[in-house]
Scaffold this active site. Structure first.
Site, short mmCIF file in Angstrom:
data_model
loop_
_atom_site.label_atom_id
_atom_site.label_comp_id
_atom_site.label_asym_id
_atom_site.label_seq_id
_atom_site.Cartn_x
_atom_site.Cartn_y
_atom_site.Cartn_z
N LYS A 1 21.05 -22.81 11.58
CA LYS A 1 21.40 -21.51 12.18
C LYS A 1 21.44 -21.63 13.71
O LYS A 1 21.20 -22.70 14.26
CB LYS A 1 20.41 -20.45 11.71
CG LYS A 1 20.28 -20.36 10.18
CD LYS A 1 21.51 -19.78 9.50
CE LYS A 1 21.60 -20.02 8.00
NZ LYS A 1 20.65 -19.34 7.17
C1 LIG Z 1 20.14 -18.86 5.83
C2 LIG Z 1 20.43 -17.62 5.10
C3 LIG Z 1 19.46 -16.87 4.43
C4 LIG Z 1 18.05 -17.36 4.19
O1 LIG Z 1 17.37 -17.80 5.27
P1 LIG Z 1 16.14 -18.84 5.08
O2 LIG Z 1 15.54 -18.82 6.44
O3 LIG Z 1 16.74 -20.15 4.71
O4 LIG Z 1 15.23 -18.30 4.04
C5 LIG Z 1 19.81 -15.66 3.89
N1 LIG Z 1 21.07 -15.20 3.94
C6 LIG Z 1 22.06 -15.90 4.53
C7 LIG Z 1 23.43 -15.34 4.56
C8 LIG Z 1 21.77 -17.14 5.11
O5 LIG Z 1 22.76 -17.84 5.67
#
Ligand SMILES: *Cc1c(COP(=O)(O)O)cnc(C)c1O
Length: 377
Positions: free
Chosen positions: A180
């Protein structure tokens, strides 16, 4: 292999983390508060509450809104499973809605068509880093008395009509997974302008207990009360130090992502068999992903062939996403399946995410384009 996403750390991050390791406090303490307040400032929200990951942050959002058995929550079908799983965690029912074919963002008209008397909230996903049409979604939500949750895990740094993602929905959820925009290893955040929702989020993250360890220490008291069934979803000071240091460079990271996207846009215009997603003039995109759709007829290949050919060129392409309602668990649980969200299903057959992360060089971008150009029939 050039991956589709990867973190970008430097010595400043290492120093920030080691400073906490040398301090007296490792878990949820002063650095979490600093990270929360800097994050709230960055997205122009009044409150930010940190979590151990984005999925926990989604779970807490459902709790804060009071979603419970009997509640329905409308969720985009073109997303990671966690966007829908959070509804099930609190006993609610996710109802999948379809997306716009050009952007793969939740279609407000399809959302409205799937509302029933049991509907309580909408989970909008800012797919690939482009904010949803929040004005239209807010209109639908207001007509039916629903809450709007932004799964903004792709969209930190994006804007919609000049307003930052994080201040557009009742609750906005972020992830700090290494792919991210900024990372804490694992981590998440919820932002909101509503003080009562923020209070419930904090309660849920700490076992449903009304005070935390530091508050009791400073009050000189042992007493605490558990008033709800919560979880241990706390982020640590160690992670928050990394988050703060990364947040300092958010503009640089997002700027680089946009420059990479512009370079892809220019180069891919020359290739008639590939189509990047549409970008609305209302947004500044944050480009978590760069998603392209292939004209497979023109190429006379399947998407699986294209995927294999790209991996053969050491380009780490990926598919985001298998529509959630097609997963075996959901098919069995909710009696959904092919035909339930036909636009998402058709898009899924044609899309690939090509590498997009701030550490990519212009040469890396050109290598990806060259590998795609080799697909030319
Ligand atoms: C990355 C992501 C999540 C979950 O995040 P985590 O930190 O991996 O639990 C939820 N929704 C979307 C759209 C994501 O890209």
């Amino acid at each position: 292999m050039l991956p589709y996403g990867r973190q970008l750390l430097d010595e400043r991050d290492v120093e920030a983390v080691t400073a906490v390791l040398r301090s007296a406090w490792l878990t949820t303490g002063p650095v979490v508060e600093q990270f929360e307040s800097a994050f709230a400032g960055a997205v122009a929200a009044r409150h930010a509450v940190a979590f151990s990951n984005g999925t926990a942050a989604l779970h807490a959002s459902m709790f804060a809104l009071g979603i419970k058995p009997g509640s329905e929550v409308i969720v985009s079908s073109m997303t990671f499973a966690a966007s829908a799983n959070c509804v099930l965690y609190v006993g609610g029912k996710p109802v999948f809605a379809d997306v716009d074919p050009g952007t793969l963002l939740l279609d407000p008209a399809d959302v409205e068509a799937r509302i029933t008397p049991a509907t309580r909230a909408i989970v909008a996903v800012d797919y690939a880093g482009q904010p949803c049409d929040y004005e239209a979604l807010r209109g639908v939500a207001n007509r039916h008395g629903l809450a709007v949750v932004a799964d903004a895990c792709h969209a930190l740094g994006a804007t919609y009509r000049g307003r930052a993602v994080g201040s557009l929905a009742d609750l906005s959820v972020f992830s700090f997974h290494p792919v991210k925009h900024i990372t804490t290893g694992e981590g998440g955040m919820v932002t909101t302008d509503d003080g009562e929702l923020a209070r419930r989020l904090r309660l849920f993250r700490n076992h449903g207990i009304t005070s935390d360890h530091r508050q009791r220490d400073s009050a000189g008291s042992f007493f605490y009360e558990m008033v709800e069934l919560g979880f241990n979803y706390r982020l640590t000071d160690i992670q928050s130090a990394l988050g703060l240091s990364q947040l300092d460079r958010l503009d640089e990271f997002v700027g680089r992502r946009r420059a990479i996207a512009a370079r892809y846009d220019r180069a891919l215009r020359e290739l008639p068999f590939i189509q990047p997603l549409n970008v609305s003039p209302d947004v500044e995109h944050a480009y978590h992903l760069y998603v392209v759709a292939f004209d497979l007829k023109q190429l006379a290949r399947t998407r699986a062939d294209v995927f294999k050919a790209m991996r053969g060129e050491n380009i780490g392409v990926n598919v985001h996403y298998i529509p959630v309602h097609l997963h075996p668990y959901y098919r069995a649980k909710l009696s959904v399946g092919p035909g339930f969200c036909p636009i998402a299903e058709a898009a899924y057959e044609r899309i690939l995410s090509i590498p997009m992360f701030p550490g990519m060089s212009d040469q890396d971008v050109d290598d990806v384009v060259a590998a795609i150009a080799k697909l030319r029939p």
